[in-house]
Design a protein around this motif. Structure first.
Motif, PDB file in Angstrom:
ATOM      1  N   GLN A 191       0.805  -1.223   0.000  1.00 17.46           N
ATOM      2  CA  GLN A 191       0.000   0.000   0.000  1.00 17.46           C
ATOM      3  C   GLN A 191       0.840   1.277   0.000  1.00 17.46           C
ATOM      4  O   GLN A 191       0.340   2.334  -0.383  1.00 17.46           O
ATOM      5  CB  GLN A 191      -0.917   0.018   1.230  1.00 17.46           C
ATOM      6  CG  GLN A 191      -1.920  -1.116   1.287  1.00 17.46           C
ATOM      7  CD  GLN A 191      -2.960  -1.038   0.184  1.00 17.46           C
ATOM      8  OE1 GLN A 191      -3.273   0.049  -0.312  1.00 17.46           O
ATOM      9  NE2 GLN A 191      -3.496  -2.188  -0.219  1.00 17.46           N
ATOM     10  N   ASP A 192       2.097   1.211   0.458  1.00 20.69           N
ATOM     11  CA  ASP A 192       2.896   2.428   0.528  1.00 20.69           C
ATOM     12  C   ASP A 192       4.356   2.122   0.183  1.00 20.69           C
ATOM     13  O   ASP A 192       4.733   0.963  -0.035  1.00 20.69           O
ATOM     14  CB  ASP A 192       2.799   3.079   1.910  1.00 20.69           C
ATOM     15  CG  ASP A 192       3.191   2.145   3.047  1.00 20.69           C
ATOM     16  OD1 ASP A 192       4.194   1.406   2.896  1.00 20.69           O
ATOM     17  OD2 ASP A 192       2.500   2.127   4.087  1.00 20.69           O
ATOM     18  N   ASN A 203      -5.906  -1.004 -10.911  1.00 21.29           N
ATOM     19  CA  ASN A 203      -5.222  -1.363  -9.681  1.00 21.29           C
ATOM     20  C   ASN A 203      -5.481  -2.819  -9.297  1.00 21.29           C
ATOM     21  O   ASN A 203      -4.547  -3.583  -9.014  1.00 21.29           O
ATOM     22  CB  ASN A 203      -5.681  -0.438  -8.550  1.00 21.29           C
ATOM     23  CG  ASN A 203      -4.971  -0.729  -7.241  1.00 21.29           C
ATOM     24  OD1 ASN A 203      -3.739  -0.681  -7.152  1.00 21.29           O
ATOM     25  ND2 ASN A 203      -5.750  -1.041  -6.205  1.00 21.29           N
ATOM     26  N   ARG A 235      -2.753  -6.066  -9.424  1.00 22.21           N
ATOM     27  CA  ARG A 235      -2.456  -6.850  -8.226  1.00 22.21           C
ATOM     28  C   ARG A 235      -2.783  -8.330  -8.446  1.00 22.21           C
ATOM     29  O   ARG A 235      -2.010  -9.216  -8.038  1.00 22.21           O
ATOM     30  CB  ARG A 235      -3.239  -6.303  -7.033  1.00 22.21           C
ATOM     31  CG  ARG A 235      -2.764  -4.932  -6.576  1.00 22.21           C
ATOM     32  CD  ARG A 235      -3.611  -4.397  -5.431  1.00 22.21           C
ATOM     33  NE  ARG A 235      -3.204  -3.052  -5.063  1.00 22.21           N
ATOM     34  CZ  ARG A 235      -2.239  -2.755  -4.199  1.00 22.21           C
ATOM     35  NH1 ARG A 235      -1.584  -3.747  -3.603  1.00 22.21           N
ATOM     36  NH2 ARG A 235      -1.921  -1.514  -3.914  1.00 22.21           N
TER      37      ARG A 235
END
Length: 426
Positions: free
Chosen positions: A54-55, A126, A130
């Motif tokens: 996520q980051d 997105n 993934r």
């Protein structure tokens, strides 16, 4: 951002360098089969975790851990060295490595196809991306199990079984310099790394691999930008030309291994040294020719031709390097393979740093000159019992290197069952 992507790539490559140095000696201690199984099963986990990043901090950790799977190259080279006769070990090592690189490109194609399939099924970008990243770690996991249950450490069986059998043999054989074959794996691994690191020939091959595989990685990452600047190609055209360069993995690395094997059959180990010298020098010359071309002098067709010929020589040099690796220190092949393999990733760091501060064309030219220098370092290699490019082995060395026929049986040296006859012959 581009800066974040660059940082994660540098960290990933740094972790690959570390694991390549370590995993070869570890395989000398535990056996290739068990080491490979553990590596693949454990390192498929960060592959799965990449789906949930996520980051930037999470991405950095995951990329670093995924970089550790780059050690599988060293294990493959060690494995093929153990499995194949010295007359063809160059071709065997080169083919497994070349097709391994090709597999990386194939994986990208499959990921892109999966992405397109998920997009057409209604997923947003997105989610589709993934989901596309989830299948490679599944393949890695299954491959790890297949290696454990369907393979052997060497033609004589698995390491643990052979070690047990060796321990049960109460012999009074003198130490042959290979160390205690019943020693603990950690002791064997440390010894393998120490022997390899203390051999100056290993570091020459380290430098050579810096400027063949390392240079290949740099060119793969920069070729589209270079072609757009020097030959006014669009990004799409540059990517297509770069793809043609990547296709040389199909045959060129195997060709370099075959050259090394052919020279070995004609002139023994000195032939392998000559082969690597010529491959490295030609690689450097072709890189300089490529960097001196412009749209006016070469045109797109000429640029593609020179790039393909350079791609063949760089792949051939990689194959020739690992054609010589098994002969440098037969008692610590895992340590040698690991250090030399780490040289490739070190070269990528050096090359990308040069590109960052010198721009692409001057950096490519500088790397071409450094490749030629690495080629001349090959001429310094002298192999005990075999000689060098210009000097035959000293008669005393040849006599020391000879082994009675009854001693030319497989013996464990440095944690692996390696023949007394150098180069993985069994």
């Amino acid at each position: 951002s581009a800066s974040d992507a660059s940082t994660t790539t540098i960290v990933s490559v740094a972790f690959t360098i570390i694991i390549r140095i370590i995993c070869g000696p570890v395989a000398d201690g535990l056996g290739v089969r068990l080491t490979y199984t553990c590596m693949l099963i454990v390192l498929c986990i960060p592959g799965f975790l990449a789906v949930f990043v996520q980051d930037f901090g999470q991405l950095l950790v995951v990329r670093a851990l995924i970089g550790l799977i780059g050690g599988s190259f060293v294990l493959t080279q060690l494995w093929t060295t153990l499995m194949f006769h010295s007359n063809i070990v160059g071709l065997a090592n080169a083919t497994t490595a070349g097709w391994g690189n090709l597999g990386g490109g194939a994986a990208l194609v499959v990921i892109a196809l999966c992405f397109g399939g998920f997009k057409s099924s209604g997923y947003d970008n997105n989610t589709a991306w993934r989901a596309s990243l989830a299948w490679p770690p599944c393949v890695v996991f299954l491959t790890g199990f297949a290696i454990y249950f369907l393979s052997d450490d060497c033609p004589y069986g698995n390491y643990t079984e052979l070690k047990k059998r060796k321990a049960e043999q109460a012999t009074d054989e003198p130490d042959d310099g290979g160390g205690d074959p019943t020693a603990e794996p950690a002791s064997i691994a440390g010894r393998s790394l120490k022997i390899a690191a203390s051999n100056w020939r290993v570091w020459i091959l380290f430098v050579v691999y810096m400027f063949c595989f390392g240079l290949e990685l740099v060119v793969n990452g920069q070729i589209s930008l270079y072609l757009s600047q020097a030959f006014a190609m669009s990004q799409q055209e540059g990517a297509l030309v770069g793809g043609c360069f990547g296709l040389t993995n199909l045959f060129a690395r195997s060709f370099g291994g075959w050259m090394s094997d052919y020279a070995y059959k004609r002139w023994s180990v000195r032939g392998r040294i000559w082969s690597l010298f010529l491959q490295t020098i030609m690689e450097g010359i072709l890189m300089l020719i490529f960097t001196h071309g412009t749209y006016e002098t070469y045109g797109p067709g000429g640029a593609l031709a020179v790039l393909i010929f350079w791609g063949i020589t760089v792949q051939a040099t990689e194959g020739g390097t690992y054609g010589l690796v098994p002969f440098v220190e037969p008692s610590a092949v895992g340590g040698v393979a690991g250090i030399v393999g780490a040289g490739g990733n070190t070269g990528a760091l050096v090359g990308n740093t040069m590109v960052k501060y010198m721009k692409v064309r001057p950096a490519f030219a500088g790397l071409g000159w450094l490749t030629i220098c690495a080629g001349f370092l090959v001429a310094l290699i002298h192999m005990p019992g075999h000689g060098s490019m210009f000097c035959a082995a000293d008669p005393i060395e040849e006599k020391k290197d000879e082994k009675p026929a009854q001693q030319q049986q497989p013996q464990q040296q440095g944690g692996q069952y390696f023949s007394q006859q150098q180069g993985g012959q069994y």
